[in-house]
Design a protein around this motif. Sequence first.
Motif, mmCIF file in Angstrom:
data_model
loop_
_atom_site.group_PDB
_atom_site.id
_atom_site.type_symbol
_atom_site.label_atom_id
_atom_site.label_comp_id
_atom_site.label_asym_id
_atom_site.label_seq_id
_atom_site.Cartn_x
_atom_site.Cartn_y
_atom_site.Cartn_z
ATOM 1 N N ARG A 1 0.844 -1.192 0.063
ATOM 2 C CA ARG A 1 0.107 0.001 0.133
ATOM 3 C C ARG A 1 0.947 1.403 -0.061
ATOM 4 N N THR B 1 -3.885 -2.580 4.539
ATOM 5 C CA THR B 1 -5.088 -2.388 3.830
ATOM 6 C C THR B 1 -5.238 -1.047 3.342
ATOM 7 N N ARG B 2 -4.880 0.101 4.318
ATOM 8 C CA ARG B 2 -5.006 1.466 3.869
ATOM 9 C C ARG B 2 -3.628 2.486 4.314
ATOM 10 N N ASP C 1 -9.153 -10.813 7.014
ATOM 11 C CA ASP C 1 -8.596 -10.311 5.598
ATOM 12 C C ASP C 1 -9.703 -9.550 4.948
ATOM 13 N N SER C 2 -11.025 -9.156 5.340
ATOM 14 C CA SER C 2 -11.777 -8.518 4.479
ATOM 15 C C SER C 2 -12.846 -7.846 5.330
ATOM 16 N N THR D 1 -8.855 -4.655 12.982
ATOM 17 C CA THR D 1 -8.022 -3.613 12.358
ATOM 18 C C THR D 1 -7.113 -2.942 13.544
#
Length: 340
Positions: free
Chosen positions: A95, A139-140, A159-160, A168
């Motif tokens: 990322r 992820t972000r 993971d989703s 998180t």
Amino acid sequence: MTRTTRLVILLVAVLLLGGVGTGAVLYAAHRSGMRDEQQANGPTVRAGAVSLRPTAGRRLLVRNLAWGPHRDEIATVPADDPQGPRTASGVKCLRFHAAAGTGICLQAVHGTLRDTYRAVVLDAHLRVRHRFPAAGIPTRARVSPSGHMVAWTVFVSGDSYAGTKFSTRTAIVDTRTWKIDDNLETFRIIKDGRAYRAADTNIWGVTFADDNRFYATLATAGNTYLVRGDAGARTLTSLHHNVECPSLSPDGTRIAYKKRVEGASPDAPWRLYVLNLRTMKETATAEQRNIDDQALWADDSTLVYALPGDYGSDLWTVPADGTGTARRLMSSAVAPAYLG
């Protein structure tokens, strides 16, 4: 059926299954080997110098997903020619985001038994300024407009975002002092005007207004909320319901986000919306497909986001006011950032 016939059938079945398994392994190996070969019909990607400094022309930086020797490297193209040749930096990130000469790069560190992850703050020449361990799968990532603040989110379980069984961890760092808030769940939460505490809170998807104010997603009790953060006061205040992965417009007046819509599949629940922060009016964009990304504002009227593609993800764009149609901006790319 005789014993001999049964043995013949069993032998044929074993041979067929063995052939299918061998074919699958060979195909997977072929696909894996192709990752190091330049795509015949893919974008041109060449090694070169990549800078985060402002230049005369506006540029778009991405994580390059085109198969070849530069896959996963941060690459750049002119913003007005996103389908043109890419210049690859040699720096690999899962990322990435950048602003004002600062980059945040989330990386995997491959170990013998398992992978670990880290957040790397980069200078304008993509040199390492500081490293921080990351608690899970990236992820972000976002950088504030000044380049002074960086944030990242990782999955520490699951993971989703589609289901409910995930957790998180979101961190914010001041690059002037290297002070880190490594878990925004420790901030004081004010939900619906009242102080709120719960064991199931999750915070993710920071987007910065300035070096103190930011927005993010709060999840708790099966619901998600847009929250406004104050880094100095260490508070999170809820503003709106059913908002995930917010992205603040350059003029600071609107939030692009993914919204869970009624009737959608539990595995593909989100559509891309825009929220007016003054009126709290929601506008659905013309993009009708499932969006599992933190959209980026290319300018005050246009959104950029990732959708699954043949080689990982492609970047798409759509007007933010609900008009027009979605169109592909760039193939084999993810994690965009505009500079200049």
